[in-house]
Enzyme design. Sequence first.
Site, PDB file in Angstrom:
ATOM      1  N   GLU A 301       0.825  -1.213   0.000  1.00 55.64           N
ATOM      2  CA  GLU A 301       0.000   0.000   0.000  1.00 55.64           C
ATOM      3  C   GLU A 301       0.860   1.265   0.000  1.00 55.64           C
ATOM      4  OE1 GLU A 301      -2.628  -0.658   3.376  1.00 55.64           O
ATOM      5  OE2 GLU A 301      -4.043  -1.715   2.084  1.00 55.64           O
ATOM      6  N   ASP A 374      -8.310  -9.368   4.086  1.00 58.99           N
ATOM      7  CA  ASP A 374      -8.128  -8.250   5.014  1.00 58.99           C
ATOM      8  C   ASP A 374      -9.194  -8.183   6.110  1.00 58.99           C
ATOM      9  OD1 ASP A 374      -7.031  -6.039   6.105  1.00 58.99           O
ATOM     10  OD2 ASP A 374      -7.463  -4.684   4.453  1.00 58.99           O
ATOM     11  N   GLU A 402     -12.585  -2.498  11.989  1.00 57.33           N
ATOM     12  CA  GLU A 402     -12.609  -1.796  10.705  1.00 57.33           C
ATOM     13  C   GLU A 402     -13.708  -2.320   9.781  1.00 57.33           C
ATOM     14  OE1 GLU A 402      -8.863  -2.008   8.657  1.00 57.33           O
ATOM     15  OE2 GLU A 402      -9.631  -0.969   6.883  1.00 57.33           O
TER      16      GLU A 402
HETATM   17  C1  BDP Z   1      -6.074  -2.336   5.891  1.00 57.00           C
HETATM   18  C2  BDP Z   1      -6.405  -0.976   6.437  1.00 57.00           C
HETATM   19  C3  BDP Z   1      -5.268  -0.016   6.329  1.00 57.00           C
HETATM   20  C4  BDP Z   1      -4.017  -0.654   6.929  1.00 57.00           C
HETATM   21  C5  BDP Z   1      -3.741  -1.963   6.228  1.00 57.00           C
HETATM   22  C6  BDP Z   1      -2.597  -2.730   6.859  1.00 57.00           C
HETATM   23  O1  BDP Z   1      -7.516  -0.476   5.714  1.00 57.00           O
HETATM   24  O2  BDP Z   1      -5.635   1.152   7.017  1.00 57.00           O
HETATM   25  O3  BDP Z   1      -2.933   0.195   6.789  1.00 57.00           O
HETATM   26  O4  BDP Z   1      -4.852  -2.803   6.354  1.00 57.00           O
HETATM   27  O5  BDP Z   1      -2.855  -3.675   7.570  1.00 57.00           O
HETATM   28  O6  BDP Z   1      -7.029  -3.185   6.430  1.00 57.00           O
HETATM   29  O7  BDP Z   1      -1.443  -2.393   6.638  1.00 57.00           O
END
Ligand code: BDP
Length: 709
Positions: A301, A374, A402
Amino acid sequence: MRKTLLLLSLLCVAHLLHAEDGYDLWLRYNRIDNNDLLISYRKTITAIHVAGQSPTMGAVKKELELGLNGLLDTHIAVTNKPANNTLIAGTLEALADLKLEDKPTGPEGFLIVSKVIDGKHYTIITGNTAAGVLYGTFHLLRLLQTHQPIEKLHIISTPRVKLRLLNHWDNLNRYVERGYAGISIWNWHTLPDYIDDRYIDYARANASVGINGTVLNNVNANATVLTAPYLQKVAALANVLRPYGIRVYLSARFSAPIEIGRLKTADPLNDTVRQWWQAKAKEIYQLIPDFGGFLVKANSEGQPGPQSYGRNHADGANMMADAVAPFGGIVIWRAFVYDPQANDRFKQAYAEFTPLDGKFRKNVLVQVKNGPIDFQPREPFSPLFGAMPQTPLMMEFQLTQEYLGQGTHLVYEAPLFKEVLDADTHAKGPNSTVAKVIDGSLYEHTLSGIAGVSNVGNERNWTGHLFGQANWYALGRLAWDYNLTSEQIATEWIRQTFSNNPAVVASIKEIMLSSREAVVNYMTPLGLHHIMGNGHHYGPAPWSNKAPRPDWDPVYYHKADATGIGFDRTASGTNALEQYQPAVRKLYADSNTCSDQYLLWFHHVSWQHKMHSGRTLWNELCHKYQQGVDSVSAMQHRWEQLKSHIDPERFHQVQMLLAIQHKDAIWWRNVCLLYFQTFSKMPFPANYEKPDHTLEYYQQQRFPYAPGN
Ligand code: BDP
């Protein structure tokens, strides 16, 4: 006399005012409200004797006094010489004179035993280290809080997992990514000089459930935390947490050598870069001798990482591992990676990490999210578990909700955690559970770990939703002993948090134990996943198809069309199933035998597909969404019945939140069914509650300031 009375009544009022706002978590230590039990406890423990003087033994003494004075509602004397009915706490070494036959095991294990020595009755709490004694202390207090007998104790307990961590996704400006309980509890601005009482209570809460480490900052890390002034602040927190057996860790930004070290590169094979990390590690350990180590999110990301320099995850992890190794530190390297070019996000972590098995240093753990995507309401276990025999894999669960209704839904997560831990990877034949991968026993690793992404913030009750506390509690308890059942953990938590009244315990337990399946049903039944709103992830948006990358879009995951719905991950599709052992593959490969729970995770099936219930897929989908809504109504109904048993503040809070949850459940049901109906073209079943709005109406809803984004 009058003055004393006045003071006492003032104290009582103050006590009442603050008593039940949730701040005390499960450590309320209110007077035992069962008289017979109170009398018997008071007989069994009339004094405390704490052997040894370390900061941790100081914490033991403080907790015993606080707990026993509160629970027994009397002044418990602290003695230098144990008399009859004394509670004795000390390390095995300090209690050598008692010549105990039974021994606690391991550095953190404890023994609690009732013993008669020279005609005197003692309750003894001991461990090989002071930390063990501390865990034993909290265990004993838990026995009292949950009204268990304590006259004839013989308990030996050892944690199954070595690193039991919280991961805070807290930014240095106190914003908490995916946080729904206020801002960060770490006040970086006033640290290191100002030590908020909350830090100590946080430490107590963690120690009480065996959590022994905390990563203070967000995995999307800011390199500033590694600068000298911030390390002073980190050291101050480490000093507060240390007596409670908690080590601090930091999320390290891979490009820190560039950002704060003024180097031109962060290439892990570059000598100057390696030296920079070595010097940084030395600087940290001079301030914090028991610093735990680094957690790293790399090449995920948008985060920097070794791949930016043509290197791999092992090169990156090993460089940092070499830096902390001389000081006994570890590196926790996350496996949460995915690639917008790939045809199935499910497969990415396995594809990138399994070739590196055996290439990591001894002090590296790879941290894997429980499922392949996730933190969805339900995911199959990540295929990485069992696929990297030479690497200790650490579990990452998400406490902060989340994808589970965020701060407003009551979802008890222990059943989710258990489902994953109990899943059989078949990696070394049957009974190769995920739990055995995680605790190191399957492949004989000495390092092992479980982390929970924290749900704690500065809200008065810590977690925003009072029931979020149960998830924090459950993480610690399961990391200590994953054989505990969700029900046992819920029972303990309810008794400590609310009441020992059997009817209250039973009702709240029903609510908690049904809540996870409820959220699955009203959000993503039958194996649907990742169909929430983009960015903030709040509420349904199955139509979304405009995210910056396709694998952030719900349409990528549900693949609904005129022929059916679901993601074909079998051999005729992306073949993600191939990443599992044959015995696991077999469970999911055939759409006719695959359990309903995972059907749309692995198959694209027609709207008419015959389900195990005999219904068509479409009707089953309608049925499940409705079931989700009904479960929330049932939860509300149960809660209403508890009104006279729960203090008004907490009762009302939960009541209002359940109403939001109910509204949201209806919203999810209506949106998803209206949207999927545009493909199925099938009618709603006769008894179906008609949606109160059109699909277009729902599609126009915006949530620009949804929290945590
Ligand atoms: C996702 C979240 C994000 C996190 C990412 C992570 O939306 O905010 O940074 O995982 O785990 O679920 O790095």
